[in-house]
Design a protein around this motif. Structure first.
Motif, PDB file in Angstrom:
ATOM      1  N   SER A 124      -3.796 -62.323  59.728  1.00 11.87           N
ATOM      2  CA  SER A 124      -4.313 -62.415  58.368  1.00 11.87           C
ATOM      3  C   SER A 124      -3.546 -61.495  57.420  1.00 11.87           C
ATOM      4  CB  SER A 124      -5.803 -62.107  58.331  1.00 11.87           C
ATOM      5  OG  SER A 124      -6.049 -60.847  58.864  1.00 11.87           O
ATOM      6  N   ILE A 125      -3.842 -61.705  56.158  1.00 12.08           N
ATOM      7  CA  ILE A 125      -3.182 -60.935  55.107  1.00 12.08           C
ATOM      8  C   ILE A 125      -4.142 -59.843  54.652  1.00 12.08           C
ATOM      9  CG2 ILE A 125      -2.277 -61.103  52.751  1.00 12.08           C
ATOM     10  CD1 ILE A 125      -0.584 -62.689  54.504  1.00 12.08           C
ATOM     11  N   LEU A 126      -3.641 -58.629  54.563  1.00 15.46           N
ATOM     12  CA  LEU A 126      -4.487 -57.531  54.087  1.00 15.46           C
ATOM     13  C   LEU A 126      -3.781 -56.829  52.934  1.00 15.46           C
ATOM     14  CD1 LEU A 126      -5.367 -55.970  57.545  1.00 15.46           C
ATOM     15  CD2 LEU A 126      -6.947 -57.212  56.090  1.00 15.46           C
ATOM     16  N   THR A 127      -4.547 -56.444  51.934  1.00 18.58           N
ATOM     17  CA  THR A 127      -3.930 -55.643  50.878  1.00 18.58           C
ATOM     18  C   THR A 127      -4.113 -54.170  51.246  1.00 18.58           C
ATOM     19  OG1 THR A 127      -5.956 -55.475  49.598  1.00 18.58           O
ATOM     20  CG2 THR A 127      -4.555 -57.353  49.141  1.00 18.58           C
ATOM     21  N   TYR A 129      -5.004 -51.804  49.306  1.00 20.97           N
ATOM     22  CA  TYR A 129      -6.261 -51.350  48.698  1.00 20.97           C
ATOM     23  C   TYR A 129      -7.452 -51.676  49.601  1.00 20.97           C
ATOM     24  CZ  TYR A 129      -9.979 -50.980  45.179  1.00 20.97           C
ATOM     25  OH  TYR A 129     -11.114 -50.640  44.498  1.00 20.97           O
ATOM     26  N   GLU A 130      -7.384 -52.869  50.178  1.00 25.91           N
ATOM     27  CA  GLU A 130      -8.441 -53.326  51.072  1.00 25.91           C
ATOM     28  C   GLU A 130      -8.549 -52.413  52.294  1.00 25.91           C
ATOM     29  OE1 GLU A 130      -7.557 -57.358  51.974  1.00 25.91           O
ATOM     30  OE2 GLU A 130      -9.181 -57.597  53.403  1.00 25.91           O
ATOM     31  N   VAL A 161       3.775 -55.330  61.981  1.00 19.32           N
ATOM     32  CA  VAL A 161       3.274 -55.985  60.771  1.00 19.32           C
ATOM     33  C   VAL A 161       4.471 -56.330  59.884  1.00 19.32           C
ATOM     34  CG1 VAL A 161       1.172 -54.585  60.800  1.00 19.32           C
ATOM     35  CG2 VAL A 161       3.062 -53.922  59.326  1.00 19.32           C
ATOM     36  N   ALA A 162       4.243 -57.229  58.939  1.00 19.47           N
ATOM     37  CA  ALA A 162       5.259 -57.493  57.928  1.00 19.47           C
ATOM     38  C   ALA A 162       4.706 -57.004  56.594  1.00 19.47           C
ATOM     39  CB  ALA A 162       5.564 -58.986  57.866  1.00 19.47           C
ATOM     40  N   CYS A 163       5.507 -56.225  55.879  1.00 17.94           N
ATOM     41  CA  CYS A 163       5.037 -55.676  54.605  1.00 17.94           C
ATOM     42  C   CYS A 163       5.476 -56.588  53.463  1.00 17.94           C
ATOM     43  CB  CYS A 163       5.610 -54.279  54.380  1.00 17.94           C
ATOM     44  SG  CYS A 163       4.987 -53.091  55.566  1.00 17.94           S
ATOM     45  N   ILE A 164       4.576 -56.739  52.504  1.00 19.26           N
ATOM     46  CA  ILE A 164       4.921 -57.502  51.312  1.00 19.26           C
ATOM     47  C   ILE A 164       4.974 -56.513  50.154  1.00 19.26           C
ATOM     48  CG2 ILE A 164       4.307 -59.475  49.875  1.00 19.26           C
ATOM     49  CD1 ILE A 164       2.449 -60.312  52.260  1.00 19.26           C
ATOM     50  N   GLU A 166       5.881 -55.299  46.068  1.00 20.95           N
ATOM     51  CA  GLU A 166       5.985 -55.685  44.670  1.00 20.95           C
ATOM     52  C   GLU A 166       6.565 -54.485  43.951  1.00 20.95           C
ATOM     53  OE1 GLU A 166       2.375 -57.035  42.735  1.00 20.95           O
ATOM     54  OE2 GLU A 166       2.541 -58.933  43.817  1.00 20.95           O
ATOM     55  N   VAL A 171       2.304 -53.741  48.777  1.00 19.30           N
ATOM     56  CA  VAL A 171       0.998 -54.115  48.240  1.00 19.30           C
ATOM     57  C   VAL A 171       0.118 -54.764  49.295  1.00 19.30           C
ATOM     58  CG1 VAL A 171       1.599 -54.314  45.815  1.00 19.30           C
ATOM     59  CG2 VAL A 171       2.028 -56.233  47.342  1.00 19.30           C
ATOM     60  N   GLY A 172       0.775 -55.369  50.274  1.00 20.34           N
ATOM     61  CA  GLY A 172      -0.007 -56.023  51.310  1.00 20.34           C
ATOM     62  C   GLY A 172       0.769 -56.143  52.597  1.00 20.34           C
ATOM     63  N   LYS A 174       1.077 -58.505  56.432  1.00 21.88           N
ATOM     64  CA  LYS A 174       0.618 -59.585  57.314  1.00 21.88           C
ATOM     65  C   LYS A 174       0.644 -59.025  58.726  1.00 21.88           C
ATOM     66  CE  LYS A 174       1.207 -64.287  58.740  1.00 21.88           C
ATOM     67  NZ  LYS A 174       1.964 -65.526  58.673  1.00 21.88           N
ATOM     68  N   VAL A 175      -0.453 -59.223  59.436  1.00 24.28           N
ATOM     69  CA  VAL A 175      -0.504 -58.624  60.774  1.00 24.28           C
ATOM     70  C   VAL A 175      -0.433 -59.705  61.847  1.00 24.28           C
ATOM     71  CG1 VAL A 175      -1.678 -56.546  60.157  1.00 24.28           C
ATOM     72  CG2 VAL A 175      -3.006 -58.559  60.602  1.00 24.28           C
TER      73      VAL A 175
ATOM     74  N   ILE B   8       7.185 -61.455  62.476  1.00 27.80           N
ATOM     75  CA  ILE B   8       6.143 -62.010  61.627  1.00 27.80           C
ATOM     76  C   ILE B   8       6.796 -62.599  60.394  1.00 27.80           C
ATOM     77  CG2 ILE B   8       4.028 -61.501  60.387  1.00 27.80           C
ATOM     78  CD1 ILE B   8       3.798 -59.019  62.294  1.00 27.80           C
ATOM     79  N   ILE B  10       6.505 -64.363  56.712  1.00 27.52           N
ATOM     80  CA  ILE B  10       5.570 -64.476  55.587  1.00 27.52           C
ATOM     81  C   ILE B  10       5.825 -65.809  54.888  1.00 27.52           C
ATOM     82  CG2 ILE B  10       4.929 -63.508  53.365  1.00 27.52           C
ATOM     83  CD1 ILE B  10       5.788 -60.771  54.722  1.00 27.52           C
ATOM     84  N   ASP B  14       0.837 -67.309  52.762  1.00 28.10           N
ATOM     85  CA  ASP B  14       0.501 -65.886  52.870  1.00 28.10           C
ATOM     86  C   ASP B  14       0.592 -65.212  51.503  1.00 28.10           C
ATOM     87  OD1 ASP B  14       0.214 -66.284  55.526  1.00 28.10           O
ATOM     88  OD2 ASP B  14       2.229 -65.580  56.051  1.00 28.10           O
ATOM     89  N   ILE B  17      -2.339 -66.156  49.341  1.00 21.70           N
ATOM     90  CA  ILE B  17      -3.556 -65.439  49.731  1.00 21.70           C
ATOM     91  C   ILE B  17      -3.482 -63.992  49.274  1.00 21.70           C
ATOM     92  CG2 ILE B  17      -4.887 -64.576  51.706  1.00 21.70           C
ATOM     93  CD1 ILE B  17      -4.101 -67.119  53.169  1.00 21.70           C
ATOM     94  N   LEU B  18      -2.301 -63.403  49.438  1.00 19.14           N
ATOM     95  CA  LEU B  18      -2.138 -62.011  49.006  1.00 19.14           C
ATOM     96  C   LEU B  18      -2.424 -61.876  47.519  1.00 19.14           C
ATOM     97  CD1 LEU B  18      -1.154 -59.136  49.896  1.00 19.14           C
ATOM     98  CD2 LEU B  18       1.000 -59.753  48.822  1.00 19.14           C
ATOM     99  N   LYS B  21      -6.035 -61.902  46.954  1.00 21.85           N
ATOM    100  CA  LYS B  21      -6.671 -60.659  47.411  1.00 21.85           C
ATOM    101  C   LYS B  21      -6.372 -59.502  46.463  1.00 21.85           C
ATOM    102  CE  LYS B  21      -7.664 -61.444  52.192  1.00 21.85           C
ATOM    103  NZ  LYS B  21      -7.626 -60.909  53.554  1.00 21.85           N
ATOM    104  N   LEU B  22      -5.127 -59.501  45.952  1.00 25.28           N
ATOM    105  CA  LEU B  22      -4.774 -58.450  44.993  1.00 25.28           C
ATOM    106  C   LEU B  22      -5.632 -58.581  43.748  1.00 25.28           C
ATOM    107  CD1 LEU B  22      -0.876 -58.345  45.259  1.00 25.28           C
ATOM    108  CD2 LEU B  22      -2.492 -56.610  46.024  1.00 25.28           C
ATOM    109  N   ARG B  24      -8.593 -59.844  43.642  1.00 25.30           N
ATOM    110  CA  ARG B  24      -9.932 -59.385  44.015  1.00 25.30           C
ATOM    111  C   ARG B  24     -10.000 -57.856  43.961  1.00 25.30           C
ATOM    112  NH1 ARG B  24     -10.810 -59.403  50.120  1.00 25.30           N
ATOM    113  NH2 ARG B  24      -9.243 -57.805  49.703  1.00 25.30           N
ATOM    114  N   ASP B  25      -8.940 -57.205  44.478  1.00 21.91           N
ATOM    115  CA  ASP B  25      -8.898 -55.737  44.446  1.00 21.91           C
ATOM    116  C   ASP B  25      -8.977 -55.230  43.012  1.00 21.91           C
ATOM    117  OD1 ASP B  25      -8.662 -55.820  47.135  1.00 21.91           O
ATOM    118  OD2 ASP B  25      -6.519 -55.308  47.197  1.00 21.91           O
ATOM    119  N   GLU B  89      -8.742 -69.210  54.112  1.00 18.55           N
ATOM    120  CA  GLU B  89      -8.500 -68.674  55.455  1.00 18.55           C
ATOM    121  C   GLU B  89      -9.105 -69.582  56.514  1.00 18.55           C
ATOM    122  OE1 GLU B  89      -9.727 -64.579  55.290  1.00 18.55           O
ATOM    123  OE2 GLU B  89      -7.641 -63.948  54.999  1.00 18.55           O
TER     124      GLU B  89
END
Lengths: 175, 224
Positions: A124-127, A129-130, A161-164, A166, A171-172, A174-175, B8, B10, B14, B17-18, B21-22, B24-25, B89
């Motif tokens: 899943s994708i995580l920010t 901040y999250e 993980v892969a970092c995204i 900006e 900022v986010g 992917k794990v 991994i 992207i 993805d 979705i990011l 989520k951003l 939403r943050d 998701e």
């Protein structure tokens, strides 16, 4: 709840530099342990090494036995912690404010991966901040930006993980 | 090394979705900000009341009300966003499931193709042919042995039986044999291969003996 210091914290020689090298090494280790445990317990990320600071008072100035830590000793402790990646100066050239990691970057990365696997977040994708704000019961809740970036960079290097990014900032993930 | 999650990728999904989520943050951050404004307005209003500035207090409370409705809006929006993220998701998971089903179906079809009826029938036919061939071969090989060789085989069998102790009383069986032989000989007097029959009968007797003797053996330890 008050933090319970170990017995050695009430031992007067603990506050001055021990001449024997082996003892000194052990002394520094004990100090590091106390600082990390204390900050983790109080959920402190930033520690001000100023005598008037409350936390400083509590850790380094033991009123019960009337002993205050020797400045040289404190400097050695901080240097060792920086070497072991347990803390860093928040601003270059300012030796009064340090960022405490509680765990070093490697330990944090393991913790984060463990949590990702345990909570089924794989894929899943995580920010960022999250990660910092959405799980109040996790150890990394409120983790400082600088620490989490370092942890994520390490995980990216380890291909966990892969970092995204900006504007060059993570900022986010992917794990 | 050897890690399944080593590379991994992207995808555009993805990234989408990011972005959600951003967003939403950001809403969450704005919520915190407005909440702090509201908290401040309450403090100000209390102060005004304490200082008996009722008009100003009312104004502040009105401001607070506006902020609260803003906060409400934000909460609804962030909820919608959250719902959208969850749906996406979940859809992605469904996509994976369908892909998995497709793969499974494909494999099943392939296996079924390999197991088609004609092939099975052909294999069965082949098997029957092979069995027939085997039987034929055995028959032929059996006939190849001369009578003399048959006798030798019988003798060897008897020898082995004696050696292994399955036949104890040679004479008794011999007597039995001769009794039966006399009857049989009367009937089959003219056949050329009489000795063979005698021997075959004796084998049958021997086999009976095996059973009897086995029983004897099983009794011996019990007695002792």
């Amino acid at each position: 709840m008050e933090f319970k210091f170990p017995k050695i914290h009430d031992f007067p020689p603990f506050y001055t530099k021990q001449p024997h090298e082996g003892t000194y090494k052990a002394q520094i280790e004990q100090w590091i342990n106390i600082i990390l445990k204390y900050c983790e317990f109080k959920h402190i990320w930033k520690l001000e090494l100023n005598e008037s600071n409350g936390n400083y008072q509590e850790i380094f100035n033991n009123k019960k036995i009337e002993r205050k830590i020797n400045d040289n000793l404190l400097q050695d402790i901080i240097n060792e912690m920086i070497k072991l990646e347990y803390c860093k100066y928040i601003n270059k050239g300012d030796f009064k404010n340090i960022l405490i990691y509680w765990k070093n970057i490697n330990e944090w990365s393991l913790k984060l991966i463990e949590w990702i696997n345990k909570s089924g977040q794989n894929g899943s994708i995580l920010t960022v901040y999250e990660i910092q704000n959405n799980w109040p019961n996790e150890e990394f809740y409120g983790i400082d930006d600088e620490i989490i970036y370092k942890v994520l960079e390490k995980l990216e290097k380890d291909k966990k993980v892969a970092c995204i990014r900006e504007n060059n900032e993570i900022v986010g993930i992917k794990v | 090394m050897g890690n399944t999650t080593s590379n991994i990728k992207i995808t555009s999904h993805d990234k989408a979705i990011l972005q959600l989520k951003l967003q939403r943050d950001k809403l969450n951050k704005s919520k915190l900000k407005i909440q702090s404004v509201i908290d401040r307005e309450i403090i100000i209003a209390k102060q005004c009341i304490a200082e008996n500035k009722l008009d100003k207090a009312k104004l502040t409370l009105r401001k607070k009300k506006r902020q609260e409705s803003l906060l409400n809006n934000l909460e609804r929006q962030s909820d919608t966003l959250e719902e959208l993220i969850d749906t996406i998701e979940f859809k992605l998971i469904e996509k994976d499931i369908i892909f998995g089903l497709e793969q499974g179906n494909k494999v099943l079809k392939e296996i079924n193709n390999e197991l088609n009826i004609e092939r099975v029938e052909k294999i069965m036919d082949d098997s029957i042919e092979a069995i027939n061939y085997q039987n034929e071969l055995s028959d032929k090989l059996g006939n190849l042995l001369t009578n003399g060789e048959e006798l030798e085989v019988d003798d060897e069998l008897r020898k082995l039986e004696i050696e292994m102790g399955v036949i104890n009383d040679n004479k008794e069986t011999d007597i039995k044999d001769t009794n039966i032989d006399k009857n049989k000989l009367n009937k089959l007097n003219n056949l050329p291969n009489v000795p063979k029959i005698i021997k075959q009968d004796s084998i049958e007797e021997g086999e009976d003996e095996i059973v009897e003797n086995n029983n004897d053996y099983s009794k011996v330890p019990q007695l002792a």
